[in-house]
Design a protein around this motif. Structure first.
Motif, PDB file in Angstrom:
ATOM      1  N   ARG A 105       0.840  -1.207   0.000  1.00 62.69           N
ATOM      2  CA  ARG A 105       0.000   0.000   0.000  1.00 62.69           C
ATOM      3  C   ARG A 105       0.878   1.261   0.000  1.00 62.69           C
ATOM      4  NH1 ARG A 105      -5.185   0.802   1.520  1.00 62.69           N
ATOM      5  NH2 ARG A 105      -5.291  -1.270   2.491  1.00 62.69           N
ATOM      6  N   GLN A 106       1.928   1.236   0.771  1.00 61.35           N
ATOM      7  CA  GLN A 106       2.823   2.396   0.824  1.00 61.35           C
ATOM      8  C   GLN A 106       3.512   2.634  -0.511  1.00 61.35           C
ATOM      9  OE1 GLN A 106       5.523   2.039   4.138  1.00 61.35           O
ATOM     10  NE2 GLN A 106       3.868   1.949   5.652  1.00 61.35           N
ATOM     11  N   HIS A 107       3.913   1.556  -1.191  1.00 56.61           N
ATOM     12  CA  HIS A 107       4.497   1.721  -2.528  1.00 56.61           C
ATOM     13  C   HIS A 107       3.502   2.420  -3.457  1.00 56.61           C
ATOM     14  CE1 HIS A 107       8.308  -0.212  -2.060  1.00 56.61           C
ATOM     15  NE2 HIS A 107       7.818  -1.419  -1.790  1.00 56.61           N
ATOM     16  N   CYS A 108       2.262   1.983  -3.441  1.00 59.21           N
ATOM     17  CA  CYS A 108       1.231   2.583  -4.301  1.00 59.21           C
ATOM     18  C   CYS A 108       1.035   4.059  -3.968  1.00 59.21           C
ATOM     19  CB  CYS A 108      -0.094   1.839  -4.148  1.00 59.21           C
ATOM     20  SG  CYS A 108      -0.069   0.131  -4.737  1.00 59.21           S
ATOM     21  N   GLU A 109       0.930   4.350  -2.695  1.00 59.12           N
ATOM     22  CA  GLU A 109       0.695   5.728  -2.276  1.00 59.12           C
ATOM     23  C   GLU A 109       1.886   6.622  -2.602  1.00 59.12           C
ATOM     24  OE1 GLU A 109      -0.230   5.383   1.846  1.00 59.12           O
ATOM     25  OE2 GLU A 109      -2.314   4.735   1.493  1.00 59.12           O
ATOM     26  N   LEU A 110       3.097   6.088  -2.405  1.00 51.35           N
ATOM     27  CA  LEU A 110       4.282   6.894  -2.679  1.00 51.35           C
ATOM     28  C   LEU A 110       4.478   7.130  -4.168  1.00 51.35           C
ATOM     29  CD1 LEU A 110       6.749   5.501  -0.008  1.00 51.35           C
ATOM     30  CD2 LEU A 110       5.955   7.870  -0.227  1.00 51.35           C
TER      31      LEU A 110
ATOM     32  N   GLU B 194      -8.190   1.061  -5.271  1.00 47.36           N
ATOM     33  CA  GLU B 194      -8.782   1.739  -4.116  1.00 47.36           C
ATOM     34  C   GLU B 194      -8.333   3.191  -4.018  1.00 47.36           C
ATOM     35  OE1 GLU B 194      -9.078   1.224   0.762  1.00 47.36           O
ATOM     36  OE2 GLU B 194      -7.443   0.276  -0.346  1.00 47.36           O
ATOM     37  N   GLN B 195      -7.050   3.437  -4.187  1.00 49.13           N
ATOM     38  CA  GLN B 195      -6.579   4.812  -4.021  1.00 49.13           C
ATOM     39  C   GLN B 195      -7.094   5.710  -5.149  1.00 49.13           C
ATOM     40  OE1 GLN B 195      -2.300   4.936  -3.798  1.00 49.13           O
ATOM     41  NE2 GLN B 195      -2.005   4.929  -6.022  1.00 49.13           N
ATOM     42  N   HIS B 196      -7.232   5.166  -6.369  1.00 52.62           N
ATOM     43  CA  HIS B 196      -7.783   6.000  -7.439  1.00 52.62           C
ATOM     44  C   HIS B 196      -9.264   6.265  -7.219  1.00 52.62           C
ATOM     45  CE1 HIS B 196      -9.407   7.031 -11.433  1.00 52.62           C
ATOM     46  NE2 HIS B 196      -8.275   7.682 -11.565  1.00 52.62           N
ATOM     47  N   ARG B 197      -9.978   5.282  -6.712  1.00 42.86           N
ATOM     48  CA  ARG B 197     -11.400   5.473  -6.431  1.00 42.86           C
ATOM     49  C   ARG B 197     -11.602   6.531  -5.341  1.00 42.86           C
ATOM     50  NH1 ARG B 197     -12.763   0.490  -5.689  1.00 42.86           N
ATOM     51  NH2 ARG B 197     -12.367   0.472  -3.441  1.00 42.86           N
ATOM     52  N   ASN B 198     -10.740   6.514  -4.328  1.00 41.64           N
ATOM     53  CA  ASN B 198     -10.880   7.446  -3.213  1.00 41.64           C
ATOM     54  C   ASN B 198     -10.343   8.835  -3.527  1.00 41.64           C
ATOM     55  OD1 ASN B 198     -11.988   5.395  -1.675  1.00 41.64           O
ATOM     56  ND2 ASN B 198     -10.047   4.848  -0.701  1.00 41.64           N
ATOM     57  N   PHE B 199      -9.381   8.898  -4.417  1.00 38.38           N
ATOM     58  CA  PHE B 199      -8.731  10.191  -4.694  1.00 38.38           C
ATOM     59  C   PHE B 199      -8.273  10.220  -6.149  1.00 38.38           C
ATOM     60  CE2 PHE B 199      -5.333  13.446  -4.096  1.00 38.38           C
ATOM     61  CZ  PHE B 199      -6.113  14.420  -3.470  1.00 38.38           C
ATOM     62  N   PRO B 200      -9.193  10.435  -7.080  1.00 43.37           N
ATOM     63  CA  PRO B 200      -8.858  10.320  -8.511  1.00 43.37           C
ATOM     64  C   PRO B 200      -8.141  11.555  -9.059  1.00 43.37           C
ATOM     65  CG  PRO B 200     -11.168  10.863  -8.250  1.00 43.37           C
ATOM     66  CD  PRO B 200     -10.624  10.689  -6.863  1.00 43.37           C
ATOM     67  N   GLU B 201      -6.923  11.787  -8.573  1.00 39.23           N
ATOM     68  CA  GLU B 201      -6.134  12.920  -9.032  1.00 39.23           C
ATOM     69  C   GLU B 201      -5.004  12.430  -9.935  1.00 39.23           C
ATOM     70  OE1 GLU B 201      -6.983  15.982  -8.534  1.00 39.23           O
ATOM     71  OE2 GLU B 201      -8.657  15.534  -7.179  1.00 39.23           O
ATOM     72  N   LYS B 202      -4.134  13.354 -10.368  1.00 40.64           N
ATOM     73  CA  LYS B 202      -3.161  13.008 -11.400  1.00 40.64           C
ATOM     74  C   LYS B 202      -2.152  11.952 -10.945  1.00 40.64           C
ATOM     75  CE  LYS B 202      -0.081  16.959 -10.464  1.00 40.64           C
ATOM     76  NZ  LYS B 202       0.559  18.154 -11.067  1.00 40.64           N
ATOM     77  N   GLY B 203      -1.744  11.988  -9.685  1.00 42.53           N
ATOM     78  CA  GLY B 203      -0.791  10.990  -9.210  1.00 42.53           C
ATOM     79  C   GLY B 203      -1.375   9.600  -9.181  1.00 42.53           C
ATOM     80  N   GLU B 204      -2.622   9.515  -8.744  1.00 41.76           N
ATOM     81  CA  GLU B 204      -3.298   8.218  -8.689  1.00 41.76           C
ATOM     82  C   GLU B 204      -3.556   7.686 -10.098  1.00 41.76           C
ATOM     83  OE1 GLU B 204      -3.209   9.973  -4.941  1.00 41.76           O
ATOM     84  OE2 GLU B 204      -3.933  10.860  -6.805  1.00 41.76           O
ATOM     85  N   LEU B 205      -3.849   8.595 -11.041  1.00 42.55           N
ATOM     86  CA  LEU B 205      -4.030   8.163 -12.430  1.00 42.55           C
ATOM     87  C   LEU B 205      -2.700   7.698 -13.016  1.00 42.55           C
ATOM     88  CD1 LEU B 205      -5.711   7.758 -14.940  1.00 42.55           C
ATOM     89  CD2 LEU B 205      -5.428  10.190 -15.472  1.00 42.55           C
ATOM     90  N   PHE B 206      -1.616   8.349 -12.646  1.00 47.75           N
ATOM     91  CA  PHE B 206      -0.301   7.894 -13.102  1.00 47.75           C
ATOM     92  C   PHE B 206      -0.055   6.451 -12.656  1.00 47.75           C
ATOM     93  CE2 PHE B 206       4.103   6.992 -12.019  1.00 47.75           C
ATOM     94  CZ  PHE B 206       4.738   7.206 -13.222  1.00 47.75           C
ATOM     95  N   ALA B 207      -0.283   6.183 -11.369  1.00 51.88           N
ATOM     96  CA  ALA B 207      -0.038   4.834 -10.847  1.00 51.88           C
ATOM     97  C   ALA B 207      -0.904   3.802 -11.564  1.00 51.88           C
ATOM     98  CB  ALA B 207      -0.308   4.795  -9.340  1.00 51.88           C
ATOM     99  N   TYR B 208      -2.172   4.139 -11.764  1.00 51.58           N
ATOM    100  CA  TYR B 208      -3.116   3.230 -12.433  1.00 51.58           C
ATOM    101  C   TYR B 208      -2.663   2.966 -13.874  1.00 51.58           C
ATOM    102  CZ  TYR B 208      -7.786   1.145 -12.934  1.00 51.58           C
ATOM    103  OH  TYR B 208      -8.835   0.271 -13.095  1.00 51.58           O
ATOM    104  N   SER B 209      -2.344   4.039 -14.574  1.00 49.83           N
ATOM    105  CA  SER B 209      -1.975   3.915 -15.990  1.00 49.83           C
ATOM    106  C   SER B 209      -0.643   3.198 -16.159  1.00 49.83           C
ATOM    107  CB  SER B 209      -1.901   5.307 -16.626  1.00 49.83           C
ATOM    108  OG  SER B 209      -3.108   6.024 -16.440  1.00 49.83           O
ATOM    109  N   TRP B 210       0.320   3.552 -15.307  1.00 47.90           N
ATOM    110  CA  TRP B 210       1.635   2.927 -15.408  1.00 47.90           C
ATOM    111  C   TRP B 210       1.533   1.416 -15.204  1.00 47.90           C
ATOM    112  CZ3 TRP B 210       4.630  -0.177 -12.414  1.00 47.90           C
ATOM    113  CH2 TRP B 210       5.955  -0.351 -12.824  1.00 47.90           C
TER     114      TRP B 210
END
Length: 355
Positions: free
Chosen positions: A15-20, A69-85
């Motif tokens: 989870r920390q890797h995803c958030e970071l 989960e993190q994109h659903r809760n906070f769909p901002e550019k960083g979370e989209l980067f993680a999802y897309s990457w």
């Protein structure tokens, strides 16, 4: 340690890797679009981001619940980067389609999605980009051209068609790509784009023509972009300063300072000229609410070493004075504090003259 505890620890680490990944990439992206960008810190953050991406590579599919989960809760550019990457990393077509749809819904031109495409090796994303630049969907064409810009890829004969695309954002990005690639064969299309109805297209067409050494009419178009004080005005001014006669540019900037509309752009342009002797003048402009932020940005461009000095800037307009509180009201802005900058400059021995 019990097996259940091991699973819990591993899950928390993942989870920390995803958030970071989301946090660090967004932080780096913000630094790169600030005026002026802080390239040194951005490069340091890039390394930290890559370390956490390695954690997601090792985790594989186990990372998806946390990314979703993190994109659903906070769909901002960083979370989209993680999802897309991650979607591209795993060649997961369903997730890639979802990332495209998420990018379409953003109001920042899908920076997270395009950032993920830029981070990946061009060979990895090549099949996607080839499909996107010919897609009926304008958004897919936009992200396809944007990926070509990020990697310096030439779509060859398709680029002329993209410069004439029905979609404004596609046309603008295609013109930018033509300039990056020095596609002189597209000069006629770029000349036509100088008359486009949209400022961004006119700007990138003008920029591209100057990159090609075809500057006369392009400079006129970029002057209009600056004088209209739209979102591309500052970039247009930088191109004109870089490519024009310095004496003529200085005189023109002086004229821009006479208008409240263009005065901030003109003050910002003074920093682009690279003359550190204007510091006393810039400090006086920091005392004027309408141009204070521009003066601060010009100061940082001329004196990047001041970034490491705390207290020269404040996010509270009250620190600059009551006129600033009234001018900015509840707006979020970081302003230079003229007296503090002056004291720093004297201590640093860089306050060398006035204009």
């Amino acid at each position: 340690m019990k097996a259940g505890s091991s699973v819990l620890v591993a899950s928390e680490v993942l989870r920390q890797h995803c958030e970071l990944v989301a946090f660090l990439w967004a932080q780096r992206d913000t630094l790169l679009i600030e005026d002026p960008p802080d390239f040194a810190v951005a490069e340091e953050i890039r390394g930290r981001t890559e370390v956490n991406l390695d954690g997601l590579r090792l985790a594989g599919a186990a990372a998806w619940p946390f990314i979703v989960e993190q994109h659903r809760n906070f769909p901002e550019k960083g979370e989209l980067f993680a999802y897309s990457w991650m979607a591209v990393e795993q060649s997961d077509q369903r997730r890639i389609s979802e990332a495209v749809d998420f990018g379409r819904a953003t109001d920042d031109d899908a920076r997270g999605l395009i950032g993920a495409l830029a981070w990946h090796n061009p060979r990895t994303i090549a099949p996607l980009v080839r499909d996107w630049i010919v897609a009926p969907d304008a958004f897919k064409r936009f992200i396809g051209v944007s990926a070509c810009i990020a990697h310096g890829v030439d779509p060859r004969q398709m680029l002329a068609r993209l410069i004439r695309d029905p979609d404004m954002k596609v046309r603008a990005q295609a013109a930018r790509l033509a300039g990056n690639l020095k596609r002189s064969d597209l000069a006629r299309d770029l000349q036509a784009a100088l008359d486009d109805n949209h400022e961004a297209v006119r700007f990138w067409a003008g920029w591209a023509l100057i990159e090609l050494g075809i500057g006369a009419r392009a400079r006129e178009a970029l002057r209009r972009v600056v004088e209209e004080a739209g979102p591309d005005a500052q970039m247009a001014l930088r191109v004109l300063i870089r490519s024009g006669d310095e004496e003529a540019v200085r005189a023109w900037i002086g004229g821009l300072m006479k208008s409240r509309v263009t005065a901030p752009i003109a003050v910002r342009g003074v920093g682009m000229l690279g003359d550190r002797s204007v510091l006393s003048w810039l400090i006086e402009r920091m005392r004027e609410p309408i141009v204070s932020a521009a003066a601060g940005a010009a100061f940082l461009e001329l004196f990047p070493e001041a970034r490491n000095e705390g207290g020269l800037f404040s996010a509270d307009p009250a620190d600059a004075g009551p006129d600033f509180v009234k001018h900015f009201e509840d707006g979020l802005i970081t302003l230079p504090i003229a007296d503090r900058v002056s004291a720093w400059a004297r201590n640093a021995g860089v306050l060398v003259g006035e204009i």
